[in-house]
Design a protein around this motif. Structure first.
Motif, PDB file in Angstrom:
ATOM      1  N   PHE A  24       0.815  -1.212   0.000  1.00 52.00           N
ATOM      2  CA  PHE A  24       0.000   0.000   0.000  1.00 52.00           C
ATOM      3  C   PHE A  24       0.849   1.261   0.000  1.00 52.00           C
ATOM      4  CE2 PHE A  24      -3.199   3.030   1.400  1.00 52.00           C
ATOM      5  CZ  PHE A  24      -4.329   2.563   0.750  1.00 52.00           C
ATOM      6  N   VAL A  25       2.076   1.165   0.473  1.00 52.20           N
ATOM      7  CA  VAL A  25       2.962   2.322   0.489  1.00 52.20           C
ATOM      8  C   VAL A  25       3.186   2.860  -0.922  1.00 52.20           C
ATOM      9  CG1 VAL A  25       5.069   0.941   0.296  1.00 52.20           C
ATOM     10  CG2 VAL A  25       5.145   3.185   1.410  1.00 52.20           C
ATOM     11  N   SER A  26       2.961   2.028  -1.930  1.00 49.51           N
ATOM     12  CA  SER A  26       3.132   2.477  -3.314  1.00 49.51           C
ATOM     13  C   SER A  26       2.166   3.598  -3.669  1.00 49.51           C
ATOM     14  CB  SER A  26       2.917   1.304  -4.277  1.00 49.51           C
ATOM     15  OG  SER A  26       3.817   0.246  -3.996  1.00 49.51           O
ATOM     16  N   TYR A  27       1.079   3.740  -2.888  1.00 52.40           N
ATOM     17  CA  TYR A  27       0.083   4.777  -3.165  1.00 52.40           C
ATOM     18  C   TYR A  27       0.282   5.995  -2.273  1.00 52.40           C
ATOM     19  CZ  TYR A  27      -2.328   1.367  -6.047  1.00 52.40           C
ATOM     20  OH  TYR A  27      -2.637   0.466  -7.029  1.00 52.40           O
ATOM     21  N   ALA A  28       1.457   6.131  -1.696  1.00 57.23           N
ATOM     22  CA  ALA A  28       1.730   7.285  -0.831  1.00 57.23           C
ATOM     23  C   ALA A  28       1.682   8.598  -1.600  1.00 57.23           C
ATOM     24  CB  ALA A  28       3.095   7.124  -0.162  1.00 57.23           C
ATOM     25  N   GLY A  29       1.833   8.534  -2.916  1.00 59.46           N
ATOM     26  CA  GLY A  29       1.806   9.750  -3.721  1.00 59.46           C
ATOM     27  C   GLY A  29       0.504  10.512  -3.630  1.00 59.46           C
ATOM     28  N   LEU A  30      -0.583   9.829  -3.294  1.00 61.14           N
ATOM     29  CA  LEU A  30      -1.869  10.511  -3.174  1.00 61.14           C
ATOM     30  C   LEU A  30      -1.817  11.608  -2.116  1.00 61.14           C
ATOM     31  CD1 LEU A  30      -4.453   7.599  -3.449  1.00 61.14           C
ATOM     32  CD2 LEU A  30      -4.081   9.442  -5.074  1.00 61.14           C
ATOM     33  N   THR A  31      -1.287  11.285  -0.943  1.00 56.68           N
ATOM     34  CA  THR A  31      -1.212  12.288   0.113  1.00 56.68           C
ATOM     35  C   THR A  31      -0.116  13.304  -0.150  1.00 56.68           C
ATOM     36  OG1 THR A  31       0.163  10.757   1.378  1.00 56.68           O
ATOM     37  CG2 THR A  31      -2.176  10.778   1.865  1.00 56.68           C
ATOM     38  N   LYS A  32       0.888  12.931  -0.929  1.00 55.15           N
ATOM     39  CA  LYS A  32       1.946  13.893  -1.256  1.00 55.15           C
ATOM     40  C   LYS A  32       1.374  15.066  -2.051  1.00 55.15           C
ATOM     41  CE  LYS A  32       5.657  10.450  -1.337  1.00 55.15           C
ATOM     42  NZ  LYS A  32       6.578   9.669  -2.177  1.00 55.15           N
ATOM     43  N   ALA A  34      -1.540  16.441  -1.724  1.00 53.80           N
ATOM     44  CA  ALA A  34      -2.223  17.364  -0.822  1.00 53.80           C
ATOM     45  C   ALA A  34      -1.256  18.072   0.116  1.00 53.80           C
ATOM     46  CB  ALA A  34      -3.275  16.615  -0.013  1.00 53.80           C
ATOM     47  N   SER A  35      -0.165  17.413   0.491  1.00 53.64           N
ATOM     48  CA  SER A  35       0.753  18.002   1.466  1.00 53.64           C
ATOM     49  C   SER A  35       1.496  19.212   0.918  1.00 53.64           C
ATOM     50  CB  SER A  35       1.758  16.952   1.950  1.00 53.64           C
ATOM     51  OG  SER A  35       2.573  16.507   0.883  1.00 53.64           O
ATOM     52  N   VAL A  36       1.555  19.362  -0.398  1.00 49.75           N
ATOM     53  CA  VAL A  36       2.213  20.533  -0.994  1.00 49.75           C
ATOM     54  C   VAL A  36       1.171  21.488  -1.569  1.00 49.75           C
ATOM     55  CG1 VAL A  36       4.372  19.353  -1.498  1.00 49.75           C
ATOM     56  CG2 VAL A  36       2.551  19.289  -3.185  1.00 49.75           C
ATOM     57  N   MET A  51      -4.808  13.932  -7.822  1.00 45.52           N
ATOM     58  CA  MET A  51      -4.991  12.678  -7.093  1.00 45.52           C
ATOM     59  C   MET A  51      -5.638  11.613  -7.981  1.00 45.52           C
ATOM     60  SD  MET A  51      -6.157  13.721  -3.251  1.00 45.52           S
ATOM     61  CE  MET A  51      -4.926  14.221  -2.043  1.00 45.52           C
ATOM     62  N   ALA A  52      -6.679  12.012  -8.697  1.00 43.58           N
ATOM     63  CA  ALA A  52      -7.378  11.044  -9.548  1.00 43.58           C
ATOM     64  C   ALA A  52      -6.459  10.518 -10.652  1.00 43.58           C
ATOM     65  CB  ALA A  52      -8.625  11.688 -10.154  1.00 43.58           C
ATOM     66  N   LEU A 122      10.189  16.111  -0.312  1.00 43.70           N
ATOM     67  CA  LEU A 122       9.466  17.355  -0.570  1.00 43.70           C
ATOM     68  C   LEU A 122       8.189  17.432   0.243  1.00 43.70           C
ATOM     69  CD1 LEU A 122       8.802  19.934  -2.270  1.00 43.70           C
ATOM     70  CD2 LEU A 122       7.724  18.404  -3.919  1.00 43.70           C
ATOM     71  N   SER A 123       7.386  16.387   0.204  1.00 40.64           N
ATOM     72  CA  SER A 123       6.087  16.417   0.885  1.00 40.64           C
ATOM     73  C   SER A 123       6.230  16.213   2.389  1.00 40.64           C
ATOM     74  CB  SER A 123       5.173  15.347   0.298  1.00 40.64           C
ATOM     75  OG  SER A 123       5.726  14.058   0.452  1.00 40.64           O
ATOM     76  N   ALA A 124       7.073  15.255   2.796  1.00 36.88           N
ATOM     77  CA  ALA A 124       7.190  14.960   4.221  1.00 36.88           C
ATOM     78  C   ALA A 124       7.756  16.142   4.994  1.00 36.88           C
ATOM     79  CB  ALA A 124       8.070  13.723   4.422  1.00 36.88           C
ATOM     80  N   SER A 125       8.627  16.930   4.383  1.00 33.94           N
ATOM     81  CA  SER A 125       9.221  18.070   5.080  1.00 33.94           C
ATOM     82  C   SER A 125       8.207  19.174   5.345  1.00 33.94           C
ATOM     83  CB  SER A 125      10.385  18.634   4.264  1.00 33.94           C
ATOM     84  OG  SER A 125       9.938  19.122   3.005  1.00 33.94           O
ATOM     85  N   ARG A 126       7.076  19.152   4.645  1.00 36.25           N
ATOM     86  CA  ARG A 126       6.041  20.179   4.862  1.00 36.25           C
ATOM     87  C   ARG A 126       5.220  19.896   6.114  1.00 36.25           C
ATOM     88  NH1 ARG A 126       9.425  21.111   0.832  1.00 36.25           N
ATOM     89  NH2 ARG A 126       8.854  22.927  -0.406  1.00 36.25           N
ATOM     90  N   TYR A 127       5.218  18.666   6.583  1.00 34.25           N
ATOM     91  CA  TYR A 127       4.462  18.349   7.799  1.00 34.25           C
ATOM     92  C   TYR A 127       5.065  19.034   9.024  1.00 34.25           C
ATOM     93  CZ  TYR A 127       1.760  14.902   5.181  1.00 34.25           C
ATOM     94  OH  TYR A 127       0.917  14.290   4.277  1.00 34.25           O
ATOM     95  N   PRO A 128       6.360  18.904   9.297  1.00 37.18           N
ATOM     96  CA  PRO A 128       6.911  19.655  10.443  1.00 37.18           C
ATOM     97  C   PRO A 128       6.793  21.159  10.268  1.00 37.18           C
ATOM     98  CG  PRO A 128       8.664  18.554   9.191  1.00 37.18           C
ATOM     99  CD  PRO A 128       7.374  18.004   8.697  1.00 37.18           C
TER     100      PRO A 128
END
Length: 526
Positions: A24-32, A34-36, A51-52, A122-128
């Motif tokens: 399922f981690v392969s679909y992590a791009g969906l939340t990426k 939104a995070s940017v 996303m679609a 890129l996306s994960a760094s926007r959370y902090p």
């Protein structure tokens, strides 16, 4: 090929679900995507569309890729192979010379890993970054470097990614990442339910999920079930993650933030608490998102009423005059309007900034938004409520909207606030020589165009009615300035030489008008 797919589910449904959870981690791009969102143009359209498209593309690539792998490899070989993609590529591209097919797949895989890693950082760094802005993490995480990127967040994210890769095996890393991603999906869906049930007027999403709440309920229960299918270690990691987050809140964040959120609005719906801080935060989001195509901002400004007030008049007296003027025009009791305007001022919710105030209200018996522009050259003293400083305002812009359109009301209010925030707005407002010029201070963008009619320049317009005027499709004559007066025309208004027109429309329409007629200076006093 058919024999390779028989039996189709050799390990049953449970085996399939365990595999789904693992990858399922392969679909992590969906939340990426939104995070940017802060860095995306037109997020209302582009985020759902992105996303679609990413979901459809990833699903198609994965399905076709797995189909080819299963088709070209024997079941026993596939189960024991640690590099099935490379092995399948070598078999599938056996018609190419040497190991060219294998090399192509390896190069593509390296490029894909690099792209995925870059997008992940890129996306994960926007959370902090976002958490630091809300005081849930140390303040340094909220700072951005000279390139506008959250430097500390990028470094911390990269360190954590390297640590997990070094200290976990491939299977453990995949389970950890998938469990976290599944938990994130469940929390996102739960958040949508809370936001929808809270019924916050300032909550104005550009995209609403169909089949609510069934899609969200499935989105909550499905990921939790898949986590259990991953095995006890994945479930334990999810529980540990939740525990660490709760511990961090009590250790660090609790004493620094005031608890606020949509859940309090949901409680208020059932007779308990309500949070007003979230209303203000959502209003800020609405302001930053801007107008939608259907919002009639230019038309509202074009027909706005104008009131000049003399020196020495106070804010209460302006409220009285505005309520009387609007009440007579709209058939609404003036006392009711005064009460609405004063309620905003008394509670400290009256937006005041850079010499302007925006009293506003929504009325049940109103058909369309209305504006009243009030100018005080001397300025009016206003005390903005507890803990705020005194303000002297020169522009007081009253906005009234229908009760049934809270989202549009907030977008119009936000766009007015954006105009006020522009450098030089107050100077243009005070220097405007008449009502027409005063309205144009709010129309100074890519959707309005003003020019003077002369027989030599525009023979296709002079002497014709507005309905007969040869203007580009989508152009609307919003104002006609003739001598000392300005009016909102209708289709029968006949245009004369010397008239000064203000036309509104889409940016491409305004650009065409500017190319056709050229920009002219505004009218001079007569």
């Amino acid at each position: 090929v058919g024999e390779q797919f028989t039996p189709f589910l050799p390990f049953g449904v449970n085996g399939l679900m365990a595999t789904v959870g693992l990858v399922f981690v392969s679909y992590a791009g969906l939340t990426k995507v939104a995070s940017v969102a802060e860095e995306v143009q037109d997020p209302d359209r582009n985020i759902p569309l992105g996303m679609a498209l990413s979901l459809a593309t990833a699903t198609a690539v994965y399905v076709l890729g797995v189909f080819v792998i299963v088709a070209v490899l024997e079941p026993g070989e596939l189960r024991s192979d640690l590099t099935p993609v490379a092995t399948a590529a070598a078999a599938f591209f056996d018609w190419l010379p040497g190991s060219v097919g294998l090399i192509l797949i390896v190069v593509a895989a390296i490029a894909a890993f690099a792209s995925t890693g870059n997008a992940g950082i890129l996306s994960a760094s926007r959370y902090p970054l976002a958490m630091a802005r809300d005081r849930l993490m140390p303040t340094p995480f909220a700072r951005v470097g000279r390139f506008g990127t959250p430097t500390l967040g990028v470094m911390a994210t990269a360190v954590l990614m390297i640590a997990t890769i070094v200290f976990l095996d491939v299977e453990g890393l995949a389970k950890l990442a998938s469990a976290f991603q599944l938990l994130l999906f469940a929390m996102v869906n739960l958040s949508v339910i809370v936001m929808r049930e809270a019924r916050i007027e300032a909550y104005d999403p550009g995209f609403r999920t169909p089949l609510y709440p069934w899609v969200q309920l499935l989105g909550v229960l499905g990921p939790l079930w898949l986590i259990t299918e991953l095995g006890p270690s994945a479930a334990l990691m999810a529980v540990v993650l939740i525990g660490l987050c709760i511990g961090w809140y009590f250790y660090y964040a609790k004493r620094r933030v005031r608890r606020a959120g949509a859940i309090f609005h949901a409680f208020a719906h059932y007779g308990q608490r309500r949070d007003t801080d979230l209303d203000m935060e959502l209003r800020g989001i609405v302001k930053s998102k801007g107008l939608r195509e259907a919002d009639p901002f230019d038309e509202v400004v074009a027909r706005a009423r104008v009131l000049e007030v003399e020196e020495g008049i106070g804010l209460d007296a302006i409220f009285d005059r505005a309520a009387t003027l609007l009440g007579r025009a709209l058939g609404v009791p003036g006392s009711r309007l005064v009460g609405e305007f004063r309620k905003e001022a008394e509670t400290g919710f009256l937006p005041v900034a850079r010499g302007a105030a925006l009293p506003h209200a929504r009325l049940e018996d109103l058909d369309r938004p209305e504006l009243l522009l009030v100018r005080s050259r001397a300025g009016v003293e206003y005390e903005g409520g507890p803990g705020s400083e005194d303000h002297r305002v020169h522009a007081i812009i009253f906005l009234l909207s229908p009760e049934g359109a809270p989202g549009q009301h907030l977008r119009l209010l936000g766009h007015l606030a954006s105009h006020i925030d522009e450098d030089g707005f107050l100077g243009l407002w005070l220097d405007a020589r008449d009502e027409h010029a005063l309205r144009e201070t709010l129309l100074r963008d890519e959707r309005s165009f003003s020019f003077r009619l002369t027989g030599a320049q525009v023979p296709s317009l002079v002497g014709r009615t507005v309905a007969e005027a040869e203007l580009p499709p989508g152009a609307l004559v919003a104002l006609v300035r003739r001598g000392r007066s300005a009016r909102v025309p209708d289709g029968s208004t006949r245009l004369r030489e010397g008239d000064y027109l203000t036309v509104i429309g889409a940016p491409e329409v305004i650009e065409e008008l500017a190319d056709r007629y050229g920009r002219e200076p505004g009218p001079t006093p007569e």
